[in-house]
Design an enzyme around this catalytic site. Structure first.
Site, PDB file in Angstrom:
ATOM      1  N   LYS A  12     -38.075  47.090 110.292  1.00  0.00           N
ATOM      2  CA  LYS A  12     -38.045  48.309 109.466  1.00  0.00           C
ATOM      3  C   LYS A  12     -37.840  48.178 107.997  1.00  0.00           C
ATOM      4  O   LYS A  12     -38.165  48.821 107.091  1.00  0.00           O
ATOM      5  CB  LYS A  12     -36.726  49.173 110.074  1.00  0.00           C
ATOM      6  N   ASP A  69     -34.599  56.463 113.067  1.00  0.00           N
ATOM      7  CA  ASP A  69     -34.460  56.390 114.577  1.00  0.00           C
ATOM      8  C   ASP A  69     -35.641  56.677 115.074  1.00  0.00           C
ATOM      9  O   ASP A  69     -36.412  57.600 114.742  1.00  0.00           O
ATOM     10  CB  ASP A  69     -33.485  57.034 115.139  1.00  0.00           C
ATOM     11  N   HIS A 177     -46.188  56.512 112.295  1.00  0.00           N
ATOM     12  CA  HIS A 177     -44.947  57.431 112.399  1.00  0.00           C
ATOM     13  C   HIS A 177     -44.086  56.987 111.119  1.00  0.00           C
ATOM     14  O   HIS A 177     -43.852  58.059 110.688  1.00  0.00           O
ATOM     15  CB  HIS A 177     -44.217  57.019 113.807  1.00  0.00           C
TER      16      HIS A 177
HETATM   17  P1  ITT Z   1     -31.516  50.135 114.016  1.00  0.00           P
HETATM   18  O1  ITT Z   1     -30.861  51.194 114.977  1.00  0.00           O
HETATM   19  O2  ITT Z   1     -30.556  49.002 113.326  1.00  0.00           O
HETATM   20  O3  ITT Z   1     -32.290  50.748 112.800  1.00  0.00           O
HETATM   21  P2  ITT Z   1     -33.142  49.460 115.992  1.00  0.00           P
HETATM   22  O4  ITT Z   1     -34.262  48.502 116.282  1.00  0.00           O
HETATM   23  O5  ITT Z   1     -31.871  49.571 116.972  1.00  0.00           O
HETATM   24  O6  ITT Z   1     -32.760  49.258 114.610  1.00  0.00           O
HETATM   25  P3  ITT Z   1     -34.018  52.036 116.992  1.00  0.00           P
HETATM   26  O7  ITT Z   1     -32.631  52.623 117.723  1.00  0.00           O
HETATM   27  O8  ITT Z   1     -34.511  53.183 116.036  1.00  0.00           O
HETATM   28  O9  ITT Z   1     -33.605  51.070 116.025  1.00  0.00           O
HETATM   29  O10 ITT Z   1     -35.171  51.576 118.027  1.00  0.00           O
HETATM   30  C1  ITT Z   1     -36.313  51.630 117.653  1.00  0.00           C
HETATM   31  C2  ITT Z   1     -37.145  50.846 118.696  1.00  0.00           C
HETATM   32  O11 ITT Z   1     -38.511  51.339 118.656  1.00  0.00           O
HETATM   33  C3  ITT Z   1     -37.622  49.377 118.030  1.00  0.00           C
HETATM   34  O12 ITT Z   1     -36.206  48.631 118.077  1.00  0.00           O
HETATM   35  C4  ITT Z   1     -38.849  49.040 118.597  1.00  0.00           C
HETATM   36  O13 ITT Z   1     -38.600  48.494 119.910  1.00  0.00           O
HETATM   37  C5  ITT Z   1     -39.485  50.551 118.623  1.00  0.00           C
HETATM   38  N1  ITT Z   1     -40.181  50.933 117.258  1.00  0.00           N
HETATM   39  C6  ITT Z   1     -39.955  51.645 116.495  1.00  0.00           C
HETATM   40  N2  ITT Z   1     -40.889  51.728 115.509  1.00  0.00           N
HETATM   41  C7  ITT Z   1     -41.695  50.692 116.042  1.00  0.00           C
HETATM   42  C8  ITT Z   1     -42.896  50.145 115.186  1.00  0.00           C
HETATM   43  O14 ITT Z   1     -43.410  50.535 114.144  1.00  0.00           O
HETATM   44  N3  ITT Z   1     -43.553  49.119 115.715  1.00  0.00           N
HETATM   45  C9  ITT Z   1     -43.332  48.537 117.065  1.00  0.00           C
HETATM   46  N4  ITT Z   1     -41.993  49.011 117.649  1.00  0.00           N
HETATM   47  C10 ITT Z   1     -41.349  50.175 117.023  1.00  0.00           C
END
Ligand code: ITT
Length: 196
Positions: A12, A69, A177
């Protein structure tokens, strides 16, 4: 303008910097701001969890903060992993294995392979001024992973014959997205600046 990014996900961080910096918005990670937080994401929606993360880091820094998120919603799995995307099949499980298991689950369902990535972005400018935007990218779960770009579920999420991991950064940002949500955030911030 400068925003603190409330995330511990390096994928991210790369995408936020890549999208926002050409628009004149500097991104500082929460780590660079001296914050080591991983708030419990106990919301039921992407919007609730984005707000939890953005507010926690805003309150720790007092600086404008943005959080994302996001997750992959697969129709054949009744919308899962959804808000559980990071934790699905275990937080520490390598994505190579998670991706393989997800493909197997879709194969076993015998259902359509349609899926979407969703990103909800919350930007806290102050306790009273909070902006929300969401972006969605429709695609399909492939029959095999492909590509080595991106992160997470990118190798198995296909749009127009290519996986997200086969796209270069700018190609992904143009349709993703996160790219769509951040474009909306930029428009809201720009409108606010012009009205000041
Ligand atoms: P933070 O909460 O610290 O931001 P996180 O990875 O735990 O990090 P989320 O709870 O939002 O974040 O989970 C998002 C998950 O969704 C991420 O870990 C990936 O598995 C998936 N994901 C989201 N966007 C993605 C993308 O652009 N490409 C691939 N996987 C993605």
């Amino acid at each position: 303008m400068k925003l603190v990014l409330a995330t511990n996900n390096q994928g991210k961080v790369r995408e936020f910097a890549r999208i926002l910096e050409p628009l004149g918005i500097e991104v500082m990670t929460q780590k660079e701001a001296g914050v080591h937080l991983s708030p419990e994401e106990n919301g039921k929606t992407f919007a609730e969890n984005a707000r939890i993360k953005a507010l926690a880091v805003y309150r720790a820094t007092g600086l404008p903060t943005v959080a994302d998120d996001s997750g992959l919603c697969v129709d054949a799995l009744d919308g899962e992993p959804g808000v559980y995307s990071a934790r699905y099949y275990g937080e520490e499980t390598p994505y190579e294995e998670k991706n393989r298991r997800l493909i197997e689950a879709v194969n076993a369902s015998g259902k359509a392979r349609t899926a979407r990535f969703v990103a909800h972005i919350t930007c806290v400018l102050s306790e009273e001024q909070i902006l929300d935007c969401e972006g969605v990218c429709e695609g399909q779960i492939g029959h095999a992973p492909a590509g080595d770009g991106g992160f997470g579920y990118d190798p198995i999420f296909y749009v127009g014959g290519k996986s997200f991991a086969q796209l270069d950064g700018q190609e992904k940002d143009a349709i993703s997205h996160r790219g769509k949500a951040l474009q909306k955030l930029y428009e809201q911030l720009d409108a606010l600046t012009k009205n000041q």
